[in-house]
Each structure stands twice: as structure tokens, then as C-alpha cells.
Design a protein around this motif. Structure first.
Motif, PDB file in Angstrom:
ATOM      1  N   LEU A 411       2.695   5.616  -7.635  1.00  0.00           N
ATOM      2  CA  LEU A 411       2.202   4.294  -7.249  1.00  0.00           C
ATOM      3  C   LEU A 411       3.328   3.454  -6.659  1.00  0.00           C
ATOM      4  O   LEU A 411       3.157   2.797  -5.622  1.00  0.00           O
ATOM      5  CB  LEU A 411       1.575   3.607  -8.460  1.00  0.00           C
ATOM      6  CG  LEU A 411       0.919   2.253  -8.209  1.00  0.00           C
ATOM      7  CD1 LEU A 411      -0.348   2.111  -9.035  1.00  0.00           C
ATOM      8  CD2 LEU A 411       1.877   1.111  -8.520  1.00  0.00           C
ATOM      9  N   LEU A 414       4.204   4.746  -3.165  1.00  0.00           N
ATOM     10  CA  LEU A 414       3.212   4.382  -2.159  1.00  0.00           C
ATOM     11  C   LEU A 414       3.298   2.894  -1.823  1.00  0.00           C
ATOM     12  O   LEU A 414       3.132   2.503  -0.655  1.00  0.00           O
ATOM     13  CB  LEU A 414       1.807   4.734  -2.658  1.00  0.00           C
ATOM     14  CG  LEU A 414       1.516   6.244  -2.772  1.00  0.00           C
ATOM     15  CD1 LEU A 414       0.170   6.486  -3.453  1.00  0.00           C
ATOM     16  CD2 LEU A 414       1.536   6.897  -1.392  1.00  0.00           C
ATOM     17  N   LEU A 415       3.556   2.060  -2.825  1.00  0.00           N
ATOM     18  CA  LEU A 415       3.748   0.639  -2.555  1.00  0.00           C
ATOM     19  C   LEU A 415       4.978   0.418  -1.683  1.00  0.00           C
ATOM     20  O   LEU A 415       4.980  -0.442  -0.794  1.00  0.00           O
ATOM     21  CB  LEU A 415       3.899  -0.129  -3.871  1.00  0.00           C
ATOM     22  CG  LEU A 415       2.631  -0.331  -4.705  1.00  0.00           C
ATOM     23  CD1 LEU A 415       2.993  -0.913  -6.082  1.00  0.00           C
ATOM     24  CD2 LEU A 415       1.646  -1.258  -4.000  1.00  0.00           C
ATOM     25  N   ARG A 418       4.307   1.235   1.965  1.00  0.00           N
ATOM     26  CA  ARG A 418       3.521   0.195   2.633  1.00  0.00           C
ATOM     27  C   ARG A 418       4.269  -1.127   2.747  1.00  0.00           C
ATOM     28  O   ARG A 418       3.721  -2.119   3.219  1.00  0.00           O
ATOM     29  CB  ARG A 418       2.209  -0.027   1.880  1.00  0.00           C
ATOM     30  CG  ARG A 418       1.235   1.155   1.987  1.00  0.00           C
ATOM     31  CD  ARG A 418       0.035   0.951   1.072  1.00  0.00           C
ATOM     32  NE  ARG A 418      -0.925   2.028   1.177  1.00  0.00           N
ATOM     33  CZ  ARG A 418      -2.068   1.966   1.869  1.00  0.00           C
ATOM     34  NH1 ARG A 418      -2.361   0.866   2.544  1.00  0.00           N
ATOM     35  NH2 ARG A 418      -2.903   2.986   1.894  1.00  0.00           N
ATOM     36  N   LEU A 437       2.248  -4.909  -6.499  1.00  0.00           N
ATOM     37  CA  LEU A 437       0.852  -4.511  -6.667  1.00  0.00           C
ATOM     38  C   LEU A 437      -0.078  -5.663  -6.329  1.00  0.00           C
ATOM     39  O   LEU A 437      -1.141  -5.472  -5.718  1.00  0.00           O
ATOM     40  CB  LEU A 437       0.634  -4.030  -8.093  1.00  0.00           C
ATOM     41  CG  LEU A 437      -0.708  -3.372  -8.419  1.00  0.00           C
ATOM     42  CD1 LEU A 437      -1.009  -2.251  -7.445  1.00  0.00           C
ATOM     43  CD2 LEU A 437      -0.695  -2.851  -9.843  1.00  0.00           C
ATOM     44  N   PHE A 440      -0.473  -5.820  -2.607  1.00  0.00           N
ATOM     45  CA  PHE A 440      -1.383  -4.806  -2.087  1.00  0.00           C
ATOM     46  C   PHE A 440      -2.828  -5.159  -2.415  1.00  0.00           C
ATOM     47  O   PHE A 440      -3.724  -5.044  -1.557  1.00  0.00           O
ATOM     48  CB  PHE A 440      -1.037  -3.439  -2.672  1.00  0.00           C
ATOM     49  CG  PHE A 440      -2.064  -2.382  -2.352  1.00  0.00           C
ATOM     50  CD1 PHE A 440      -2.208  -1.895  -1.060  1.00  0.00           C
ATOM     51  CD2 PHE A 440      -2.919  -1.899  -3.342  1.00  0.00           C
ATOM     52  CE1 PHE A 440      -3.173  -0.940  -0.760  1.00  0.00           C
ATOM     53  CE2 PHE A 440      -3.878  -0.948  -3.058  1.00  0.00           C
ATOM     54  CZ  PHE A 440      -4.006  -0.463  -1.759  1.00  0.00           C
ATOM     55  N   GLN A 441      -3.094  -5.577  -3.652  1.00  0.00           N
ATOM     56  CA  GLN A 441      -4.459  -5.935  -4.031  1.00  0.00           C
ATOM     57  C   GLN A 441      -5.010  -7.053  -3.150  1.00  0.00           C
ATOM     58  O   GLN A 441      -6.164  -7.007  -2.720  1.00  0.00           O
ATOM     59  CB  GLN A 441      -4.489  -6.353  -5.506  1.00  0.00           C
ATOM     60  CG  GLN A 441      -4.283  -5.208  -6.487  1.00  0.00           C
ATOM     61  CD  GLN A 441      -4.091  -5.699  -7.918  1.00  0.00           C
ATOM     62  OE1 GLN A 441      -3.418  -6.699  -8.156  1.00  0.00           O
ATOM     63  NE2 GLN A 441      -4.676  -5.002  -8.876  1.00  0.00           N
ATOM     64  N   LEU A 457      -4.623   3.211  -7.561  1.00  0.00           N
ATOM     65  CA  LEU A 457      -3.803   4.319  -7.089  1.00  0.00           C
ATOM     66  C   LEU A 457      -4.533   5.112  -6.011  1.00  0.00           C
ATOM     67  O   LEU A 457      -3.943   5.500  -4.992  1.00  0.00           O
ATOM     68  CB  LEU A 457      -3.427   5.221  -8.266  1.00  0.00           C
ATOM     69  CG  LEU A 457      -2.565   6.451  -7.928  1.00  0.00           C
ATOM     70  CD1 LEU A 457      -1.264   6.046  -7.245  1.00  0.00           C
ATOM     71  CD2 LEU A 457      -2.276   7.257  -9.199  1.00  0.00           C
ATOM     72  N   ARG A 459      -6.772   3.959  -3.974  1.00  0.00           N
ATOM     73  CA  ARG A 459      -6.772   3.146  -2.744  1.00  0.00           C
ATOM     74  C   ARG A 459      -5.433   3.269  -2.025  1.00  0.00           C
ATOM     75  O   ARG A 459      -5.383   3.313  -0.800  1.00  0.00           O
ATOM     76  CB  ARG A 459      -7.057   1.690  -3.087  1.00  0.00           C
ATOM     77  CG  ARG A 459      -8.455   1.409  -3.641  1.00  0.00           C
ATOM     78  CD  ARG A 459      -9.539   1.618  -2.591  1.00  0.00           C
ATOM     79  NE  ARG A 459      -9.443   0.697  -1.479  1.00  0.00           N
ATOM     80  CZ  ARG A 459     -10.021  -0.505  -1.443  1.00  0.00           C
ATOM     81  NH1 ARG A 459     -10.699  -0.946  -2.503  1.00  0.00           N
ATOM     82  NH2 ARG A 459      -9.916  -1.280  -0.373  1.00  0.00           N
ATOM     83  N   LEU A 460      -4.361   3.302  -2.778  1.00  0.00           N
ATOM     84  CA  LEU A 460      -3.043   3.486  -2.159  1.00  0.00           C
ATOM     85  C   LEU A 460      -2.923   4.865  -1.510  1.00  0.00           C
ATOM     86  O   LEU A 460      -2.243   5.037  -0.495  1.00  0.00           O
ATOM     87  CB  LEU A 460      -1.954   3.328  -3.211  1.00  0.00           C
ATOM     88  CG  LEU A 460      -1.557   1.886  -3.566  1.00  0.00           C
ATOM     89  CD1 LEU A 460      -0.751   1.867  -4.857  1.00  0.00           C
ATOM     90  CD2 LEU A 460      -0.765   1.251  -2.432  1.00  0.00           C
ATOM     91  N   ARG A 461      -3.585   5.842  -2.097  1.00  0.00           N
ATOM     92  CA  ARG A 461      -3.576   7.190  -1.528  1.00  0.00           C
ATOM     93  C   ARG A 461      -4.448   7.298  -0.291  1.00  0.00           C
ATOM     94  O   ARG A 461      -4.460   8.323   0.387  1.00  0.00           O
ATOM     95  CB  ARG A 461      -4.065   8.201  -2.571  1.00  0.00           C
ATOM     96  CG  ARG A 461      -3.107   8.435  -3.739  1.00  0.00           C
ATOM     97  CD  ARG A 461      -3.825   9.168  -4.856  1.00  0.00           C
ATOM     98  NE  ARG A 461      -2.907   9.594  -5.923  1.00  0.00           N
ATOM     99  CZ  ARG A 461      -3.306   9.978  -7.126  1.00  0.00           C
ATOM    100  NH1 ARG A 461      -4.620   9.958  -7.433  1.00  0.00           N
ATOM    101  NH2 ARG A 461      -2.435  10.351  -8.036  1.00  0.00           N
TER     102      ARG A 461
END
Length: 463
Positions: A411, A414-415, A418, A437, A440-441, A457, A459-461
Motif C-alpha cells: 500500500l 503504491l501510494l 502515485r 492515504l 488518495f481517498q 488497497l 483501488r490502488l492496485r
């Protein structure tokens, strides 16, 4: 009372190691004394992080003895936690202990007692594994509370309150600290003296003073333990506790004992191990000196309005209760706030899907005892239940599962990809991960509560 531990900041879950041992005593040492009070800061998410590790025994062998040191490098990567550095320091252990005599003498410890209390001392290298452990699995905040605030523990707590009523009466009168909070700490720290730890505090603190990455901190703890014995407050056989040096039913570190321990019954000793008067009074004195407000609550369970701005759920954003009410927050039991001018901050340990809590000054005081919000919430709620209060009104999102360490690391990675996370991914969640987080949300139109779930997680993928 703050103890020291192996547990790192983990914003999203309670360590199963700590849970299995039910050892609140060890995290406090990590965070006390040396400006480390944020080590376990902000440990909540969909699932929450642990209290400390008081006995810290870990798994045992077939003969019931603690397992030996693994012989491996520590997970922290610290140069003093490599296997080679640990072996080298262990080989110099006797010289290290002997070299602390001048410091002991400056503390008025007699040479005779220094030799007596350090004679035959050997390092306990198993502590190195405990100091640097990185639990793979975590446990949800609601499971954590279920274990600590159990019917059996509540029943025992009520027995303790009745058995030692004179001592609690005297302590409340002298210190103005709520007896239910003291009884709650006693119950959660050691399950009412049944889980206090069985390691020699002198051996544990000497080991950590001479070996590993926390030597400066533990040198003070080791010398303070010798001071306690030199003064005669406790006998060596009483000074037993966690691998981190926390001892007694409410888990004092040696330096905290020096600051807060009092002689509650006037017998000339400060016995926080076997003397209920001293134990209760010393725990109260700790809370009083940390700023306990007599007659005040620790906080309130609250219902959050729809579309609430979770950026306000921040310990630094305290506001009067009346202002929170203006923003749409209501007490979960429907009653008004009795002191609308009191300032509180919002804690949302399960994000948008769970209950919220407005935390007052006394909650911050409990966190000085142990700087973990999960622990402080358990203490406050346990105290309310002991005085006859009900369980929390709102349900927890028990359908959520806790992310594994590998998933937490993914996680963060991936954050970072981005552009939301600027730190070094390590699988340990703190404030920086929460802020990333939230960003991102917000970008995907989800409630920006900063709590990790398998759905986030995915959604991040990109699923």
C-alpha cells in the motif's frame, strides 16, 4: 511507568504478539524519558495498534523456558543490532557492567550493593529478538478491546475495588484521581497481578544498557533499578517484570518509579509490587503529576454526521465541545455534553464506518502513561464499565480484515508511485501514511478518513 518495547508504530492493527502476551508494559519504555513519546503515536485505522508488551516472554520451548536468541540480525537494520555486533557486545558484557560503577557511585549506591546486585550477571540475548521484532500479523481494534475489556476482567476488577476500598478511598482523597481509572490500569497492565512478568529487571536493563540500539536509554533504567534495591524499597526477588524492565501490577519502569512512587501506608518503603496501598497511591501520583483533572471525564463516544470532514480527526485540532456539536457531532447516548466549553479532539479509530470519540484532557493524561491511543481508549472504556457504564453504543466494522505486513508495504509503495507518499515504505503505518492515504481517498471521492482496508488497497492496485 512508560515501558520499552519491540513494537513499532503500526497505524492499522494491534500486534498479535502483544495481544497473545497481553503485555502493555513494554511499549512505555520505548517512549518515555527520551523524547520518544510519538513512537506509538496515532496507531489507529480500520484496525488499531497495540498497547505495550509487559512480560514480553514470547514462545517457549518444550521445557517451558524462553527460547534462546535467534542469532540473526535485527529487523531494524541498526548497526548495533547486527548479529556480529550483538555477539561482540555480549562478549564485553562484564566489562560494560563494571564500567558503570562510577555512575552508580554518583547515585550514592554503595560499592557493596553494586557488587552484590551485579554478581554473576549474564546477558539475556533473547531480548535482542524482542527489541527488534516486526510482527507480520495484526489484530483489529475491536478484537483488542474485546480481549482487554472482558466480562471476566470486569468481574475481577469489581472484586479488587471492593477488597481495597479503604486504599482507594484514601488515594482519591489525597490525589483526586478516579479509582476506576487506577483499577483499569491495574487490570489491563497485569490482569490484576497475574501477568507481571518473570524476568529479572536488573538483568534485562543491564542487557539493554550494554547491547543493542537503546543503550543510552537503558543505562539510566539499569542504574535506577540499582538505586531502588540500594534504598531498600524492593528486594531483588520482587524486582521482576518484562524483558523491557517494567515491573509491578501497574508496570513501572525504574525511572518512572523514582519519579512517581510514594509510600502509601507510611511503612518507610515504596513497594509497588506487593503493597496495595503503595501501588494504588503511586499509580495515582503518576496520573496527577501528568495533569489529571479531578472529576472530569476522559471523553465521549459520539455519532458523526454524514459527509463529515475527517481531516478534523486530528489530535492537534482540539475544539470546544460546543463547536463539535455545531459541526453535527452528538453523544452516542443522546445526552448533552455537560461541559460544552471543554476542549476535545476527535478520534475515529475505525474511520467512517465505526464510532467516533471526542477526547478530553484526561485522555491525554492516560496517553502519557502509555502513548498509544488504543491503550488509552481501552483504559477509559474499562473504567466506565467498572463504574457501571454500558458498552459502546455503535457497532465496529467487524467485517473488515487487517492488512498483513506485506500488504501494508505494498500500500505504501503504491501510494508513493502515485505521488501521495513521500517516505520510505516499510510496512509500518504512522501519520505520514495516514496523510498520504487521505490524499488518495479524496482523489477518488471516498471518505478521506485515512484508514486502510483491502478495498482501498484494491483501488490502488487499479482493480
Amino acid at each position: 511507568m512508560r515501558s520499552t518495547g519491540t513494537l513499532r508504530t503500526n497505524f492499522f492493527g494491534v500486534s498479535l504478539i502483544a495481544l497473545a502476551l497481553l503485555l502493555p508494559g513494554a511499549v512505555r519504555a520505548q517512549s518515555s524519558g527520551n523524547g520518544l513519546t510519538n513512537l506509538i503515536d496515532s496507531i489507529f485505522s480500520k484496525n488499531a495498534t497495540p498497547p505495550q508488551a509487559a512480560t514480553g516472554q514470547g514462545a517457549t520451548g518444550q521445557d517451558g523456558a524462553p527460547p534462546p536468541w535467534s542469532g540473526e540480525d535485527g529487523a531494524s537494520g541498526h548497526p548495533l543490532m547486527t548479529a556480529a555486533a550483538i555477539r561482540e557486545a555480549a562478549g564485553n558484557f562484564q566489562n560494560c557492567v563494571a564500567g558503570m560503577w562510577p555512575d552508580a557511585a554518583r547515585r550514592n549506591i554503595s560499592r557493596e550493593n553494586f557488587e552484590r546486585f551485579t554478581a554473576g550477571l549474564q546477558p539475556d540475548l533473547r531480548i535482542m529478538d524482542l527489541l527488534d521484532s516486526q510482527p507480520e500479523f495484526t489484530k483489529a481494534i475491536w478484537d483488542y478491546l474485546d480481549i482487554l475489556v472482558s466480562d471476566a476482567r470486569l468481574a475481577k476488577g469489581r472484586e479488587i475495588l471492593a477488597k481495597y476500598k479503604p486504599q482507594f478511598d484514601a488515594t482519591e482523597k489525597a490525589y483526586g484521581v478516579d479509582r476506576y481509572i487506577i483499577a483499569s490500569i491495574w487490570g489491563i497492565e497485569s490482569n490484576y497481578s497475574t501477568q507481571v512478568g518473570d524476568r529479572s529487571v536488573v538483568q534485562s536493563t543491564a542487557t539493554l544498557a550494554c547491547i543493542g540500539r537503546r543503550q543510552a536509554y537503558f543505562k539510566d533504567e539499569f542504574l535506577s533499578a540499582l538505586e531502588i534495591l540500594n534504598r531498600g524499597d524492593l528486594r531483588p526477588e520482587q524486582l521482576r517484570g518484562s524483558w523491557a524492565g517494567a515491573f509491578g501490577p501497574t508496570q513501572f519502569m525504574p525511572t518512572a518509579f523514582k519519579r512517581y512512587a510514594v509510600d502509601g501506608d507510611g511503612d518507610g518503603r515504596r513497594d509497588v509490587v506487593d503493597d496495595p496501598s503503595d501501588l494504588i497511591a503511586s499509580t495515582a501520583n503518576n496520573l496527577k503529576k501528568d495533569g489529571w483533572q479531578t472529576g472530569a471525564r476522559w471523553g465521549y463516544e459520539v455519532v458523526l454526521p454524514q459527509n463529515f470532514n475527517f481531516m478534523l480527526a486530528d489530535r492537534a485540532k482540539a475544539m470546544p465541545l460546543s463547536q463539535w456539536e455545531h459541526l453535527g457531532l452528538k453523544r452516542a447516548n443522546g445526552q448533552p455534553f455537560p461541559q460544552p466549553a471543554e476542549k476535545a479532539y476527535l478520534l475515529a479509530p475505525a474511520g467512517a464506518e465505526g464510532p467516533g470519540f471526542l477526547m478530553l484532557q484526561n485522555f491525554r493524561v492516560i496517553m502519557k502513561y502509555n502513548p498509544a491511543e488504543a491503550y488509552a481508549l481501552a483504559i477509559g472504556h474499562f473504567a466506565d464499565r467498572l463504574r457501571g457504564g454500558p458498552p459502546f453504543v455503535q457497532p465496529w466494522p467487524r467485517q473488515e480484515r487487517v492488512l498483513s505486513r506485506a500488504e501494508r508495504l505494498e500500500l505504501q509503495q503504491l501510494l508513493a508511485q502515485r505521488g501521495f507518499y513521500k517516505g520510505t515504505p516499510d510496512g509500518q503505518f504512522g501519520g505520514q501514511t495516514r496523510e498520504a492515504l487521505r490524499g488518495f481517498q479524496a482523489s477518488i471521492g471516498a471518505p478521506a478518513d485515512g484508514f486502510a482496508t483491502s478495498e482501498v488497497l484494491d483501488r490502488l492496485r487499479g482493480r
